[in-house]
Write a protein that holds these residues in place. Structure first.
Motif, mmCIF file in Angstrom:
data_model
loop_
_atom_site.group_PDB
_atom_site.id
_atom_site.type_symbol
_atom_site.label_atom_id
_atom_site.label_comp_id
_atom_site.label_asym_id
_atom_site.label_seq_id
_atom_site.Cartn_x
_atom_site.Cartn_y
_atom_site.Cartn_z
ATOM 1 N N MET A 1 -5.601 96.027 71.083
ATOM 2 C CA MET A 1 -6.509 95.883 71.975
ATOM 3 C C MET A 1 -6.349 96.538 72.635
ATOM 4 S SD MET A 1 -8.145 94.296 74.598
ATOM 5 C CE MET A 1 -8.321 92.446 73.958
ATOM 6 N N VAL A 2 -7.425 97.367 73.419
ATOM 7 C CA VAL A 2 -7.046 98.640 74.952
ATOM 8 C C VAL A 2 -8.326 98.321 75.318
ATOM 9 C CG1 VAL A 2 -6.803 100.041 76.641
ATOM 10 C CG2 VAL A 2 -5.291 99.305 74.038
ATOM 11 N N PRO A 3 -9.023 97.387 76.247
ATOM 12 C CA PRO A 3 -10.170 96.797 76.838
ATOM 13 C C PRO A 3 -10.638 97.809 77.948
ATOM 14 C CG PRO A 3 -8.543 95.257 77.767
ATOM 15 C CD PRO A 3 -8.028 95.762 77.026
ATOM 16 N N GLY A 4 -11.889 98.703 78.409
ATOM 17 C CA GLY A 4 -12.102 99.263 79.806
ATOM 18 C C GLY A 4 -13.064 98.700 79.519
ATOM 19 N N VAL A 5 -13.910 99.287 81.271
ATOM 20 C CA VAL A 5 -15.316 98.410 80.822
ATOM 21 C C VAL A 5 -16.032 99.940 81.684
ATOM 22 C CG1 VAL A 5 -16.964 97.380 83.782
ATOM 23 C CG2 VAL A 5 -14.147 96.952 82.602
ATOM 24 N N LEU A 6 -17.252 99.555 81.462
ATOM 25 C CA LEU A 6 -18.119 100.643 81.781
ATOM 26 C C LEU A 6 -19.720 99.814 82.432
ATOM 27 C CD1 LEU A 6 -19.556 103.824 81.525
ATOM 28 C CD2 LEU A 6 -20.389 102.551 78.910
ATOM 29 N N VAL A 7 -19.527 100.269 83.877
ATOM 30 C CA VAL A 7 -21.112 100.187 84.739
ATOM 31 C C VAL A 7 -22.145 101.285 83.813
ATOM 32 C CG1 VAL A 7 -21.611 99.570 86.731
ATOM 33 C CG2 VAL A 7 -18.954 98.731 86.095
ATOM 34 N N ILE A 8 -22.908 101.121 83.672
ATOM 35 C CA ILE A 8 -24.092 101.789 83.870
ATOM 36 C C ILE A 8 -24.717 101.655 84.690
ATOM 37 C CG2 ILE A 8 -25.760 102.641 81.307
ATOM 38 C CD1 ILE A 8 -24.513 101.393 79.825
ATOM 39 N N SER A 9 -25.904 101.820 85.411
ATOM 40 C CA SER A 9 -27.308 102.031 86.484
ATOM 41 C C SER A 9 -27.863 103.115 85.963
ATOM 42 C CB SER A 9 -26.563 102.108 87.687
ATOM 43 O OG SER A 9 -27.530 101.399 88.585
ATOM 44 N N HIS A 10 -28.913 102.891 86.567
ATOM 45 C CA HIS A 10 -30.013 103.653 86.241
ATOM 46 C C HIS A 10 -29.834 105.214 86.603
ATOM 47 C CE1 HIS A 10 -34.005 105.928 86.205
ATOM 48 N NE2 HIS A 10 -34.801 105.244 85.475
ATOM 49 N N GLY A 11 -29.422 105.559 88.538
ATOM 50 C CA GLY A 11 -29.441 107.052 88.057
ATOM 51 C C GLY A 11 -30.753 107.087 89.278
ATOM 52 N N SER A 29 -12.295 93.321 91.353
ATOM 53 C CA SER A 29 -10.822 92.840 91.999
ATOM 54 C C SER A 29 -10.451 92.451 90.344
ATOM 55 C CB SER A 29 -10.520 92.561 93.283
ATOM 56 O OG SER A 29 -9.360 92.003 93.012
ATOM 57 N N LEU A 30 -9.707 92.359 89.398
ATOM 58 C CA LEU A 30 -9.193 92.393 88.855
ATOM 59 C C LEU A 30 -7.967 92.380 88.286
ATOM 60 C CD1 LEU A 30 -11.324 94.672 86.149
ATOM 61 C CD2 LEU A 30 -11.922 92.670 86.974
ATOM 62 N N LYS A 31 -7.703 90.513 87.255
ATOM 63 C CA LYS A 31 -6.560 89.637 87.570
ATOM 64 C C LYS A 31 -5.777 91.097 86.323
ATOM 65 C CE LYS A 31 -8.753 85.494 86.278
ATOM 66 N NZ LYS A 31 -9.020 83.759 85.556
ATOM 67 N N GLU A 32 -5.805 91.724 85.836
ATOM 68 C CA GLU A 32 -5.194 93.348 85.635
ATOM 69 C C GLU A 32 -5.598 94.467 85.216
ATOM 70 O OE1 GLU A 32 -5.376 93.243 81.047
ATOM 71 O OE2 GLU A 32 -5.638 91.226 81.057
ATOM 72 N N GLU A 33 -5.172 95.473 85.661
ATOM 73 C CA GLU A 33 -5.795 96.626 85.867
ATOM 74 C C GLU A 33 -6.437 97.019 84.538
ATOM 75 O OE1 GLU A 33 -5.006 101.190 87.342
ATOM 76 O OE2 GLU A 33 -3.359 99.154 88.488
ATOM 77 N N LEU A 34 -7.596 97.569 84.725
ATOM 78 C CA LEU A 34 -8.568 98.184 84.025
ATOM 79 C C LEU A 34 -8.534 99.376 83.620
ATOM 80 C CD1 LEU A 34 -10.378 95.494 82.334
ATOM 81 C CD2 LEU A 34 -7.922 95.633 81.375
ATOM 82 N N PRO A 35 -9.343 100.253 82.820
ATOM 83 C CA PRO A 35 -9.859 101.478 82.547
ATOM 84 C C PRO A 35 -11.883 101.183 83.442
ATOM 85 C CG PRO A 35 -8.583 101.536 81.242
ATOM 86 C CD PRO A 35 -8.322 100.771 81.321
ATOM 87 N N LEU A 249 -13.354 89.093 78.901
ATOM 88 C CA LEU A 249 -12.216 89.460 78.262
ATOM 89 C C LEU A 249 -11.581 88.331 77.306
ATOM 90 C CD1 LEU A 249 -10.894 91.095 81.282
ATOM 91 C CD2 LEU A 249 -10.566 92.379 79.120
ATOM 92 N N GLU A 250 -12.077 87.019 77.649
ATOM 93 C CA GLU A 250 -11.609 86.025 76.979
ATOM 94 C C GLU A 250 -11.502 85.628 76.086
ATOM 95 O OE1 GLU A 250 -12.875 81.902 79.229
ATOM 96 O OE2 GLU A 250 -12.619 83.003 81.191
ATOM 97 N N PRO A 251 -12.607 85.650 75.552
ATOM 98 C CA PRO A 251 -12.371 85.761 73.631
ATOM 99 C C PRO A 251 -11.501 87.336 73.285
ATOM 100 C CG PRO A 251 -14.911 86.355 74.878
ATOM 101 C CD PRO A 251 -13.791 85.920 75.793
ATOM 102 N N LEU A 252 -11.442 88.244 74.080
ATOM 103 C CA LEU A 252 -11.086 89.329 73.519
ATOM 104 C C LEU A 252 -8.974 89.183 73.561
ATOM 105 C CD1 LEU A 252 -12.331 92.396 75.360
ATOM 106 C CD2 LEU A 252 -12.754 91.319 72.932
ATOM 107 N N ARG A 253 -8.881 88.533 74.704
ATOM 108 C CA ARG A 253 -7.306 87.497 74.699
ATOM 109 C C ARG A 253 -6.852 87.488 73.721
ATOM 110 N NH1 ARG A 253 -8.362 87.616 80.861
ATOM 111 N NH2 ARG A 253 -7.893 89.160 81.884
ATOM 112 N N SER A 254 -7.794 86.117 73.125
ATOM 113 C CA SER A 254 -7.411 85.239 72.399
ATOM 114 C C SER A 254 -7.330 85.781 70.690
ATOM 115 C CB SER A 254 -8.338 83.775 72.643
ATOM 116 O OG SER A 254 -9.690 84.382 71.841
ATOM 117 N N ARG A 255 -7.838 87.256 70.710
ATOM 118 C CA ARG A 255 -7.649 87.702 69.545
ATOM 119 C C ARG A 255 -6.584 88.482 68.874
ATOM 120 N NH1 ARG A 255 -12.919 90.324 69.504
ATOM 121 N NH2 ARG A 255 -11.455 92.519 69.475
#
Length: 256
Positions: A1-11, A29-35, A249-255
């Motif tokens: 599992m490789v998580p990433g973040v997509l922030v979507i705004s209107h533009g 600022s996150l606990k671990e570096e993510l894309p 991320l919590e439920p993803l990490r637990s998997r």
């Protein structure tokens, strides 16, 4: 599992508007570096939602945490984006937005609504207008919606947010008005008739036509205090995004 973040705004066609959103996300600022990718629903060529998905998937992301950077769950845009990402089977309203090409698992987040951090941001943006807190009312002004179901979500979120701002501000009261359907002028008139000074705060991410032109037009001839300051820029917004990402991320990490 490789998580990433997509922030979507209107533009927006206004590059300053885009830069303000980018700046807010860069403070994340996150606990671990993510894309992390920042995408827009429209108007920002080369940085649309499909571009953000592609960027994350090319980086090897298997799970995309989507943060809809909109101020209300009453936005029809959230409905269509969630559908196009496969986060819901059908949209509640007809949309021209075609389903995106996405292989990663989508974990769809939530917009601003009545988050406590947002209440604090609103008050910090408005506090300079306050002269006599015991005789003042804060009126939050949001875009609103004329569509059944969406309007009610707007009303629930902004009324709850107003109550939170009232708690942190110590003002006599806090209320809200929507531009659609229009209730802004009538709410200012109501509170003035009760003998209160009205502080008007726009519930918008950044400055633009609605905050600079429409709101003053709707209130023309009335006495009120208004700075036009919007939510961004503010250091608490990256914290709001970060809290949401960490919770997803919590439920993803637990998997694993």
């Amino acid at each position: 599992m490789v998580p990433g973040v997509l922030v979507i705004s209107h533009g927006s066609r206004d590059q300053n508007w885009v830069s303000i959103v980018d700046e807010a996300v860069s403070g994340l600022s996150l606990k671990e570096e993510l894309p992390v990718a920042v995408s827009f629903l429209e108007l920002v060529e080369g940085r649309l939602i499909q571009d953000g998905i592609d960027e994350l998937e090319h980086a090897g992301v298997t799970d995309i945490i989507v943060i809809p950077l909109f101020v209300s769950s009453g936005s029809t845009h959230i409905d269509e984006i969630a559908y196009a990402l496969g986060a819901k089977p059908v949209p509640e309203r007809e949309t021209d937005l075609e389903p995106f090409r996405v292989a990663a698992r989508i974990h769809f987040g939530y917009p601003v609504d009545d988050d406590p951090d947002i209440a604090q941001m609103l008050w910090e943006k408005t506090r300079g207008l306050s002269q006599q807190p015991g005789r003042e009312v804060l009126l939050l002004v949001g875009h609103g919606s004329r569509h059944e179901g969406f309007r009610q979500r707007w009303e629930r979120g902004i009324s709850s947010l107003a109550a939170r701002v009232r708690e942190v501000s110590g003002l006599a009261a806090a209320d809200y008005g929507l531009l659609n359907p229009d209730s802004v002028r009538s709410r200012v008139e109501y509170w003035q008739e009760q003998g209160y000074e009205v502080l008007v705060a726009p519930l918008f991410l950044s400055e633009g036509y609605f905050t600079k032109v429409i709101i003053p037009q709707r209130l023309q001839g009335l006495k009120y205090a208004y700075s036009g300051e919007t939510l961004l820029p503010h250091p608490l917004l990256p914290r709001w995004i970060g809290r949401q990402v960490e919770a997803a991320l919590e439920p993803l990490r637990s998997r694993e």
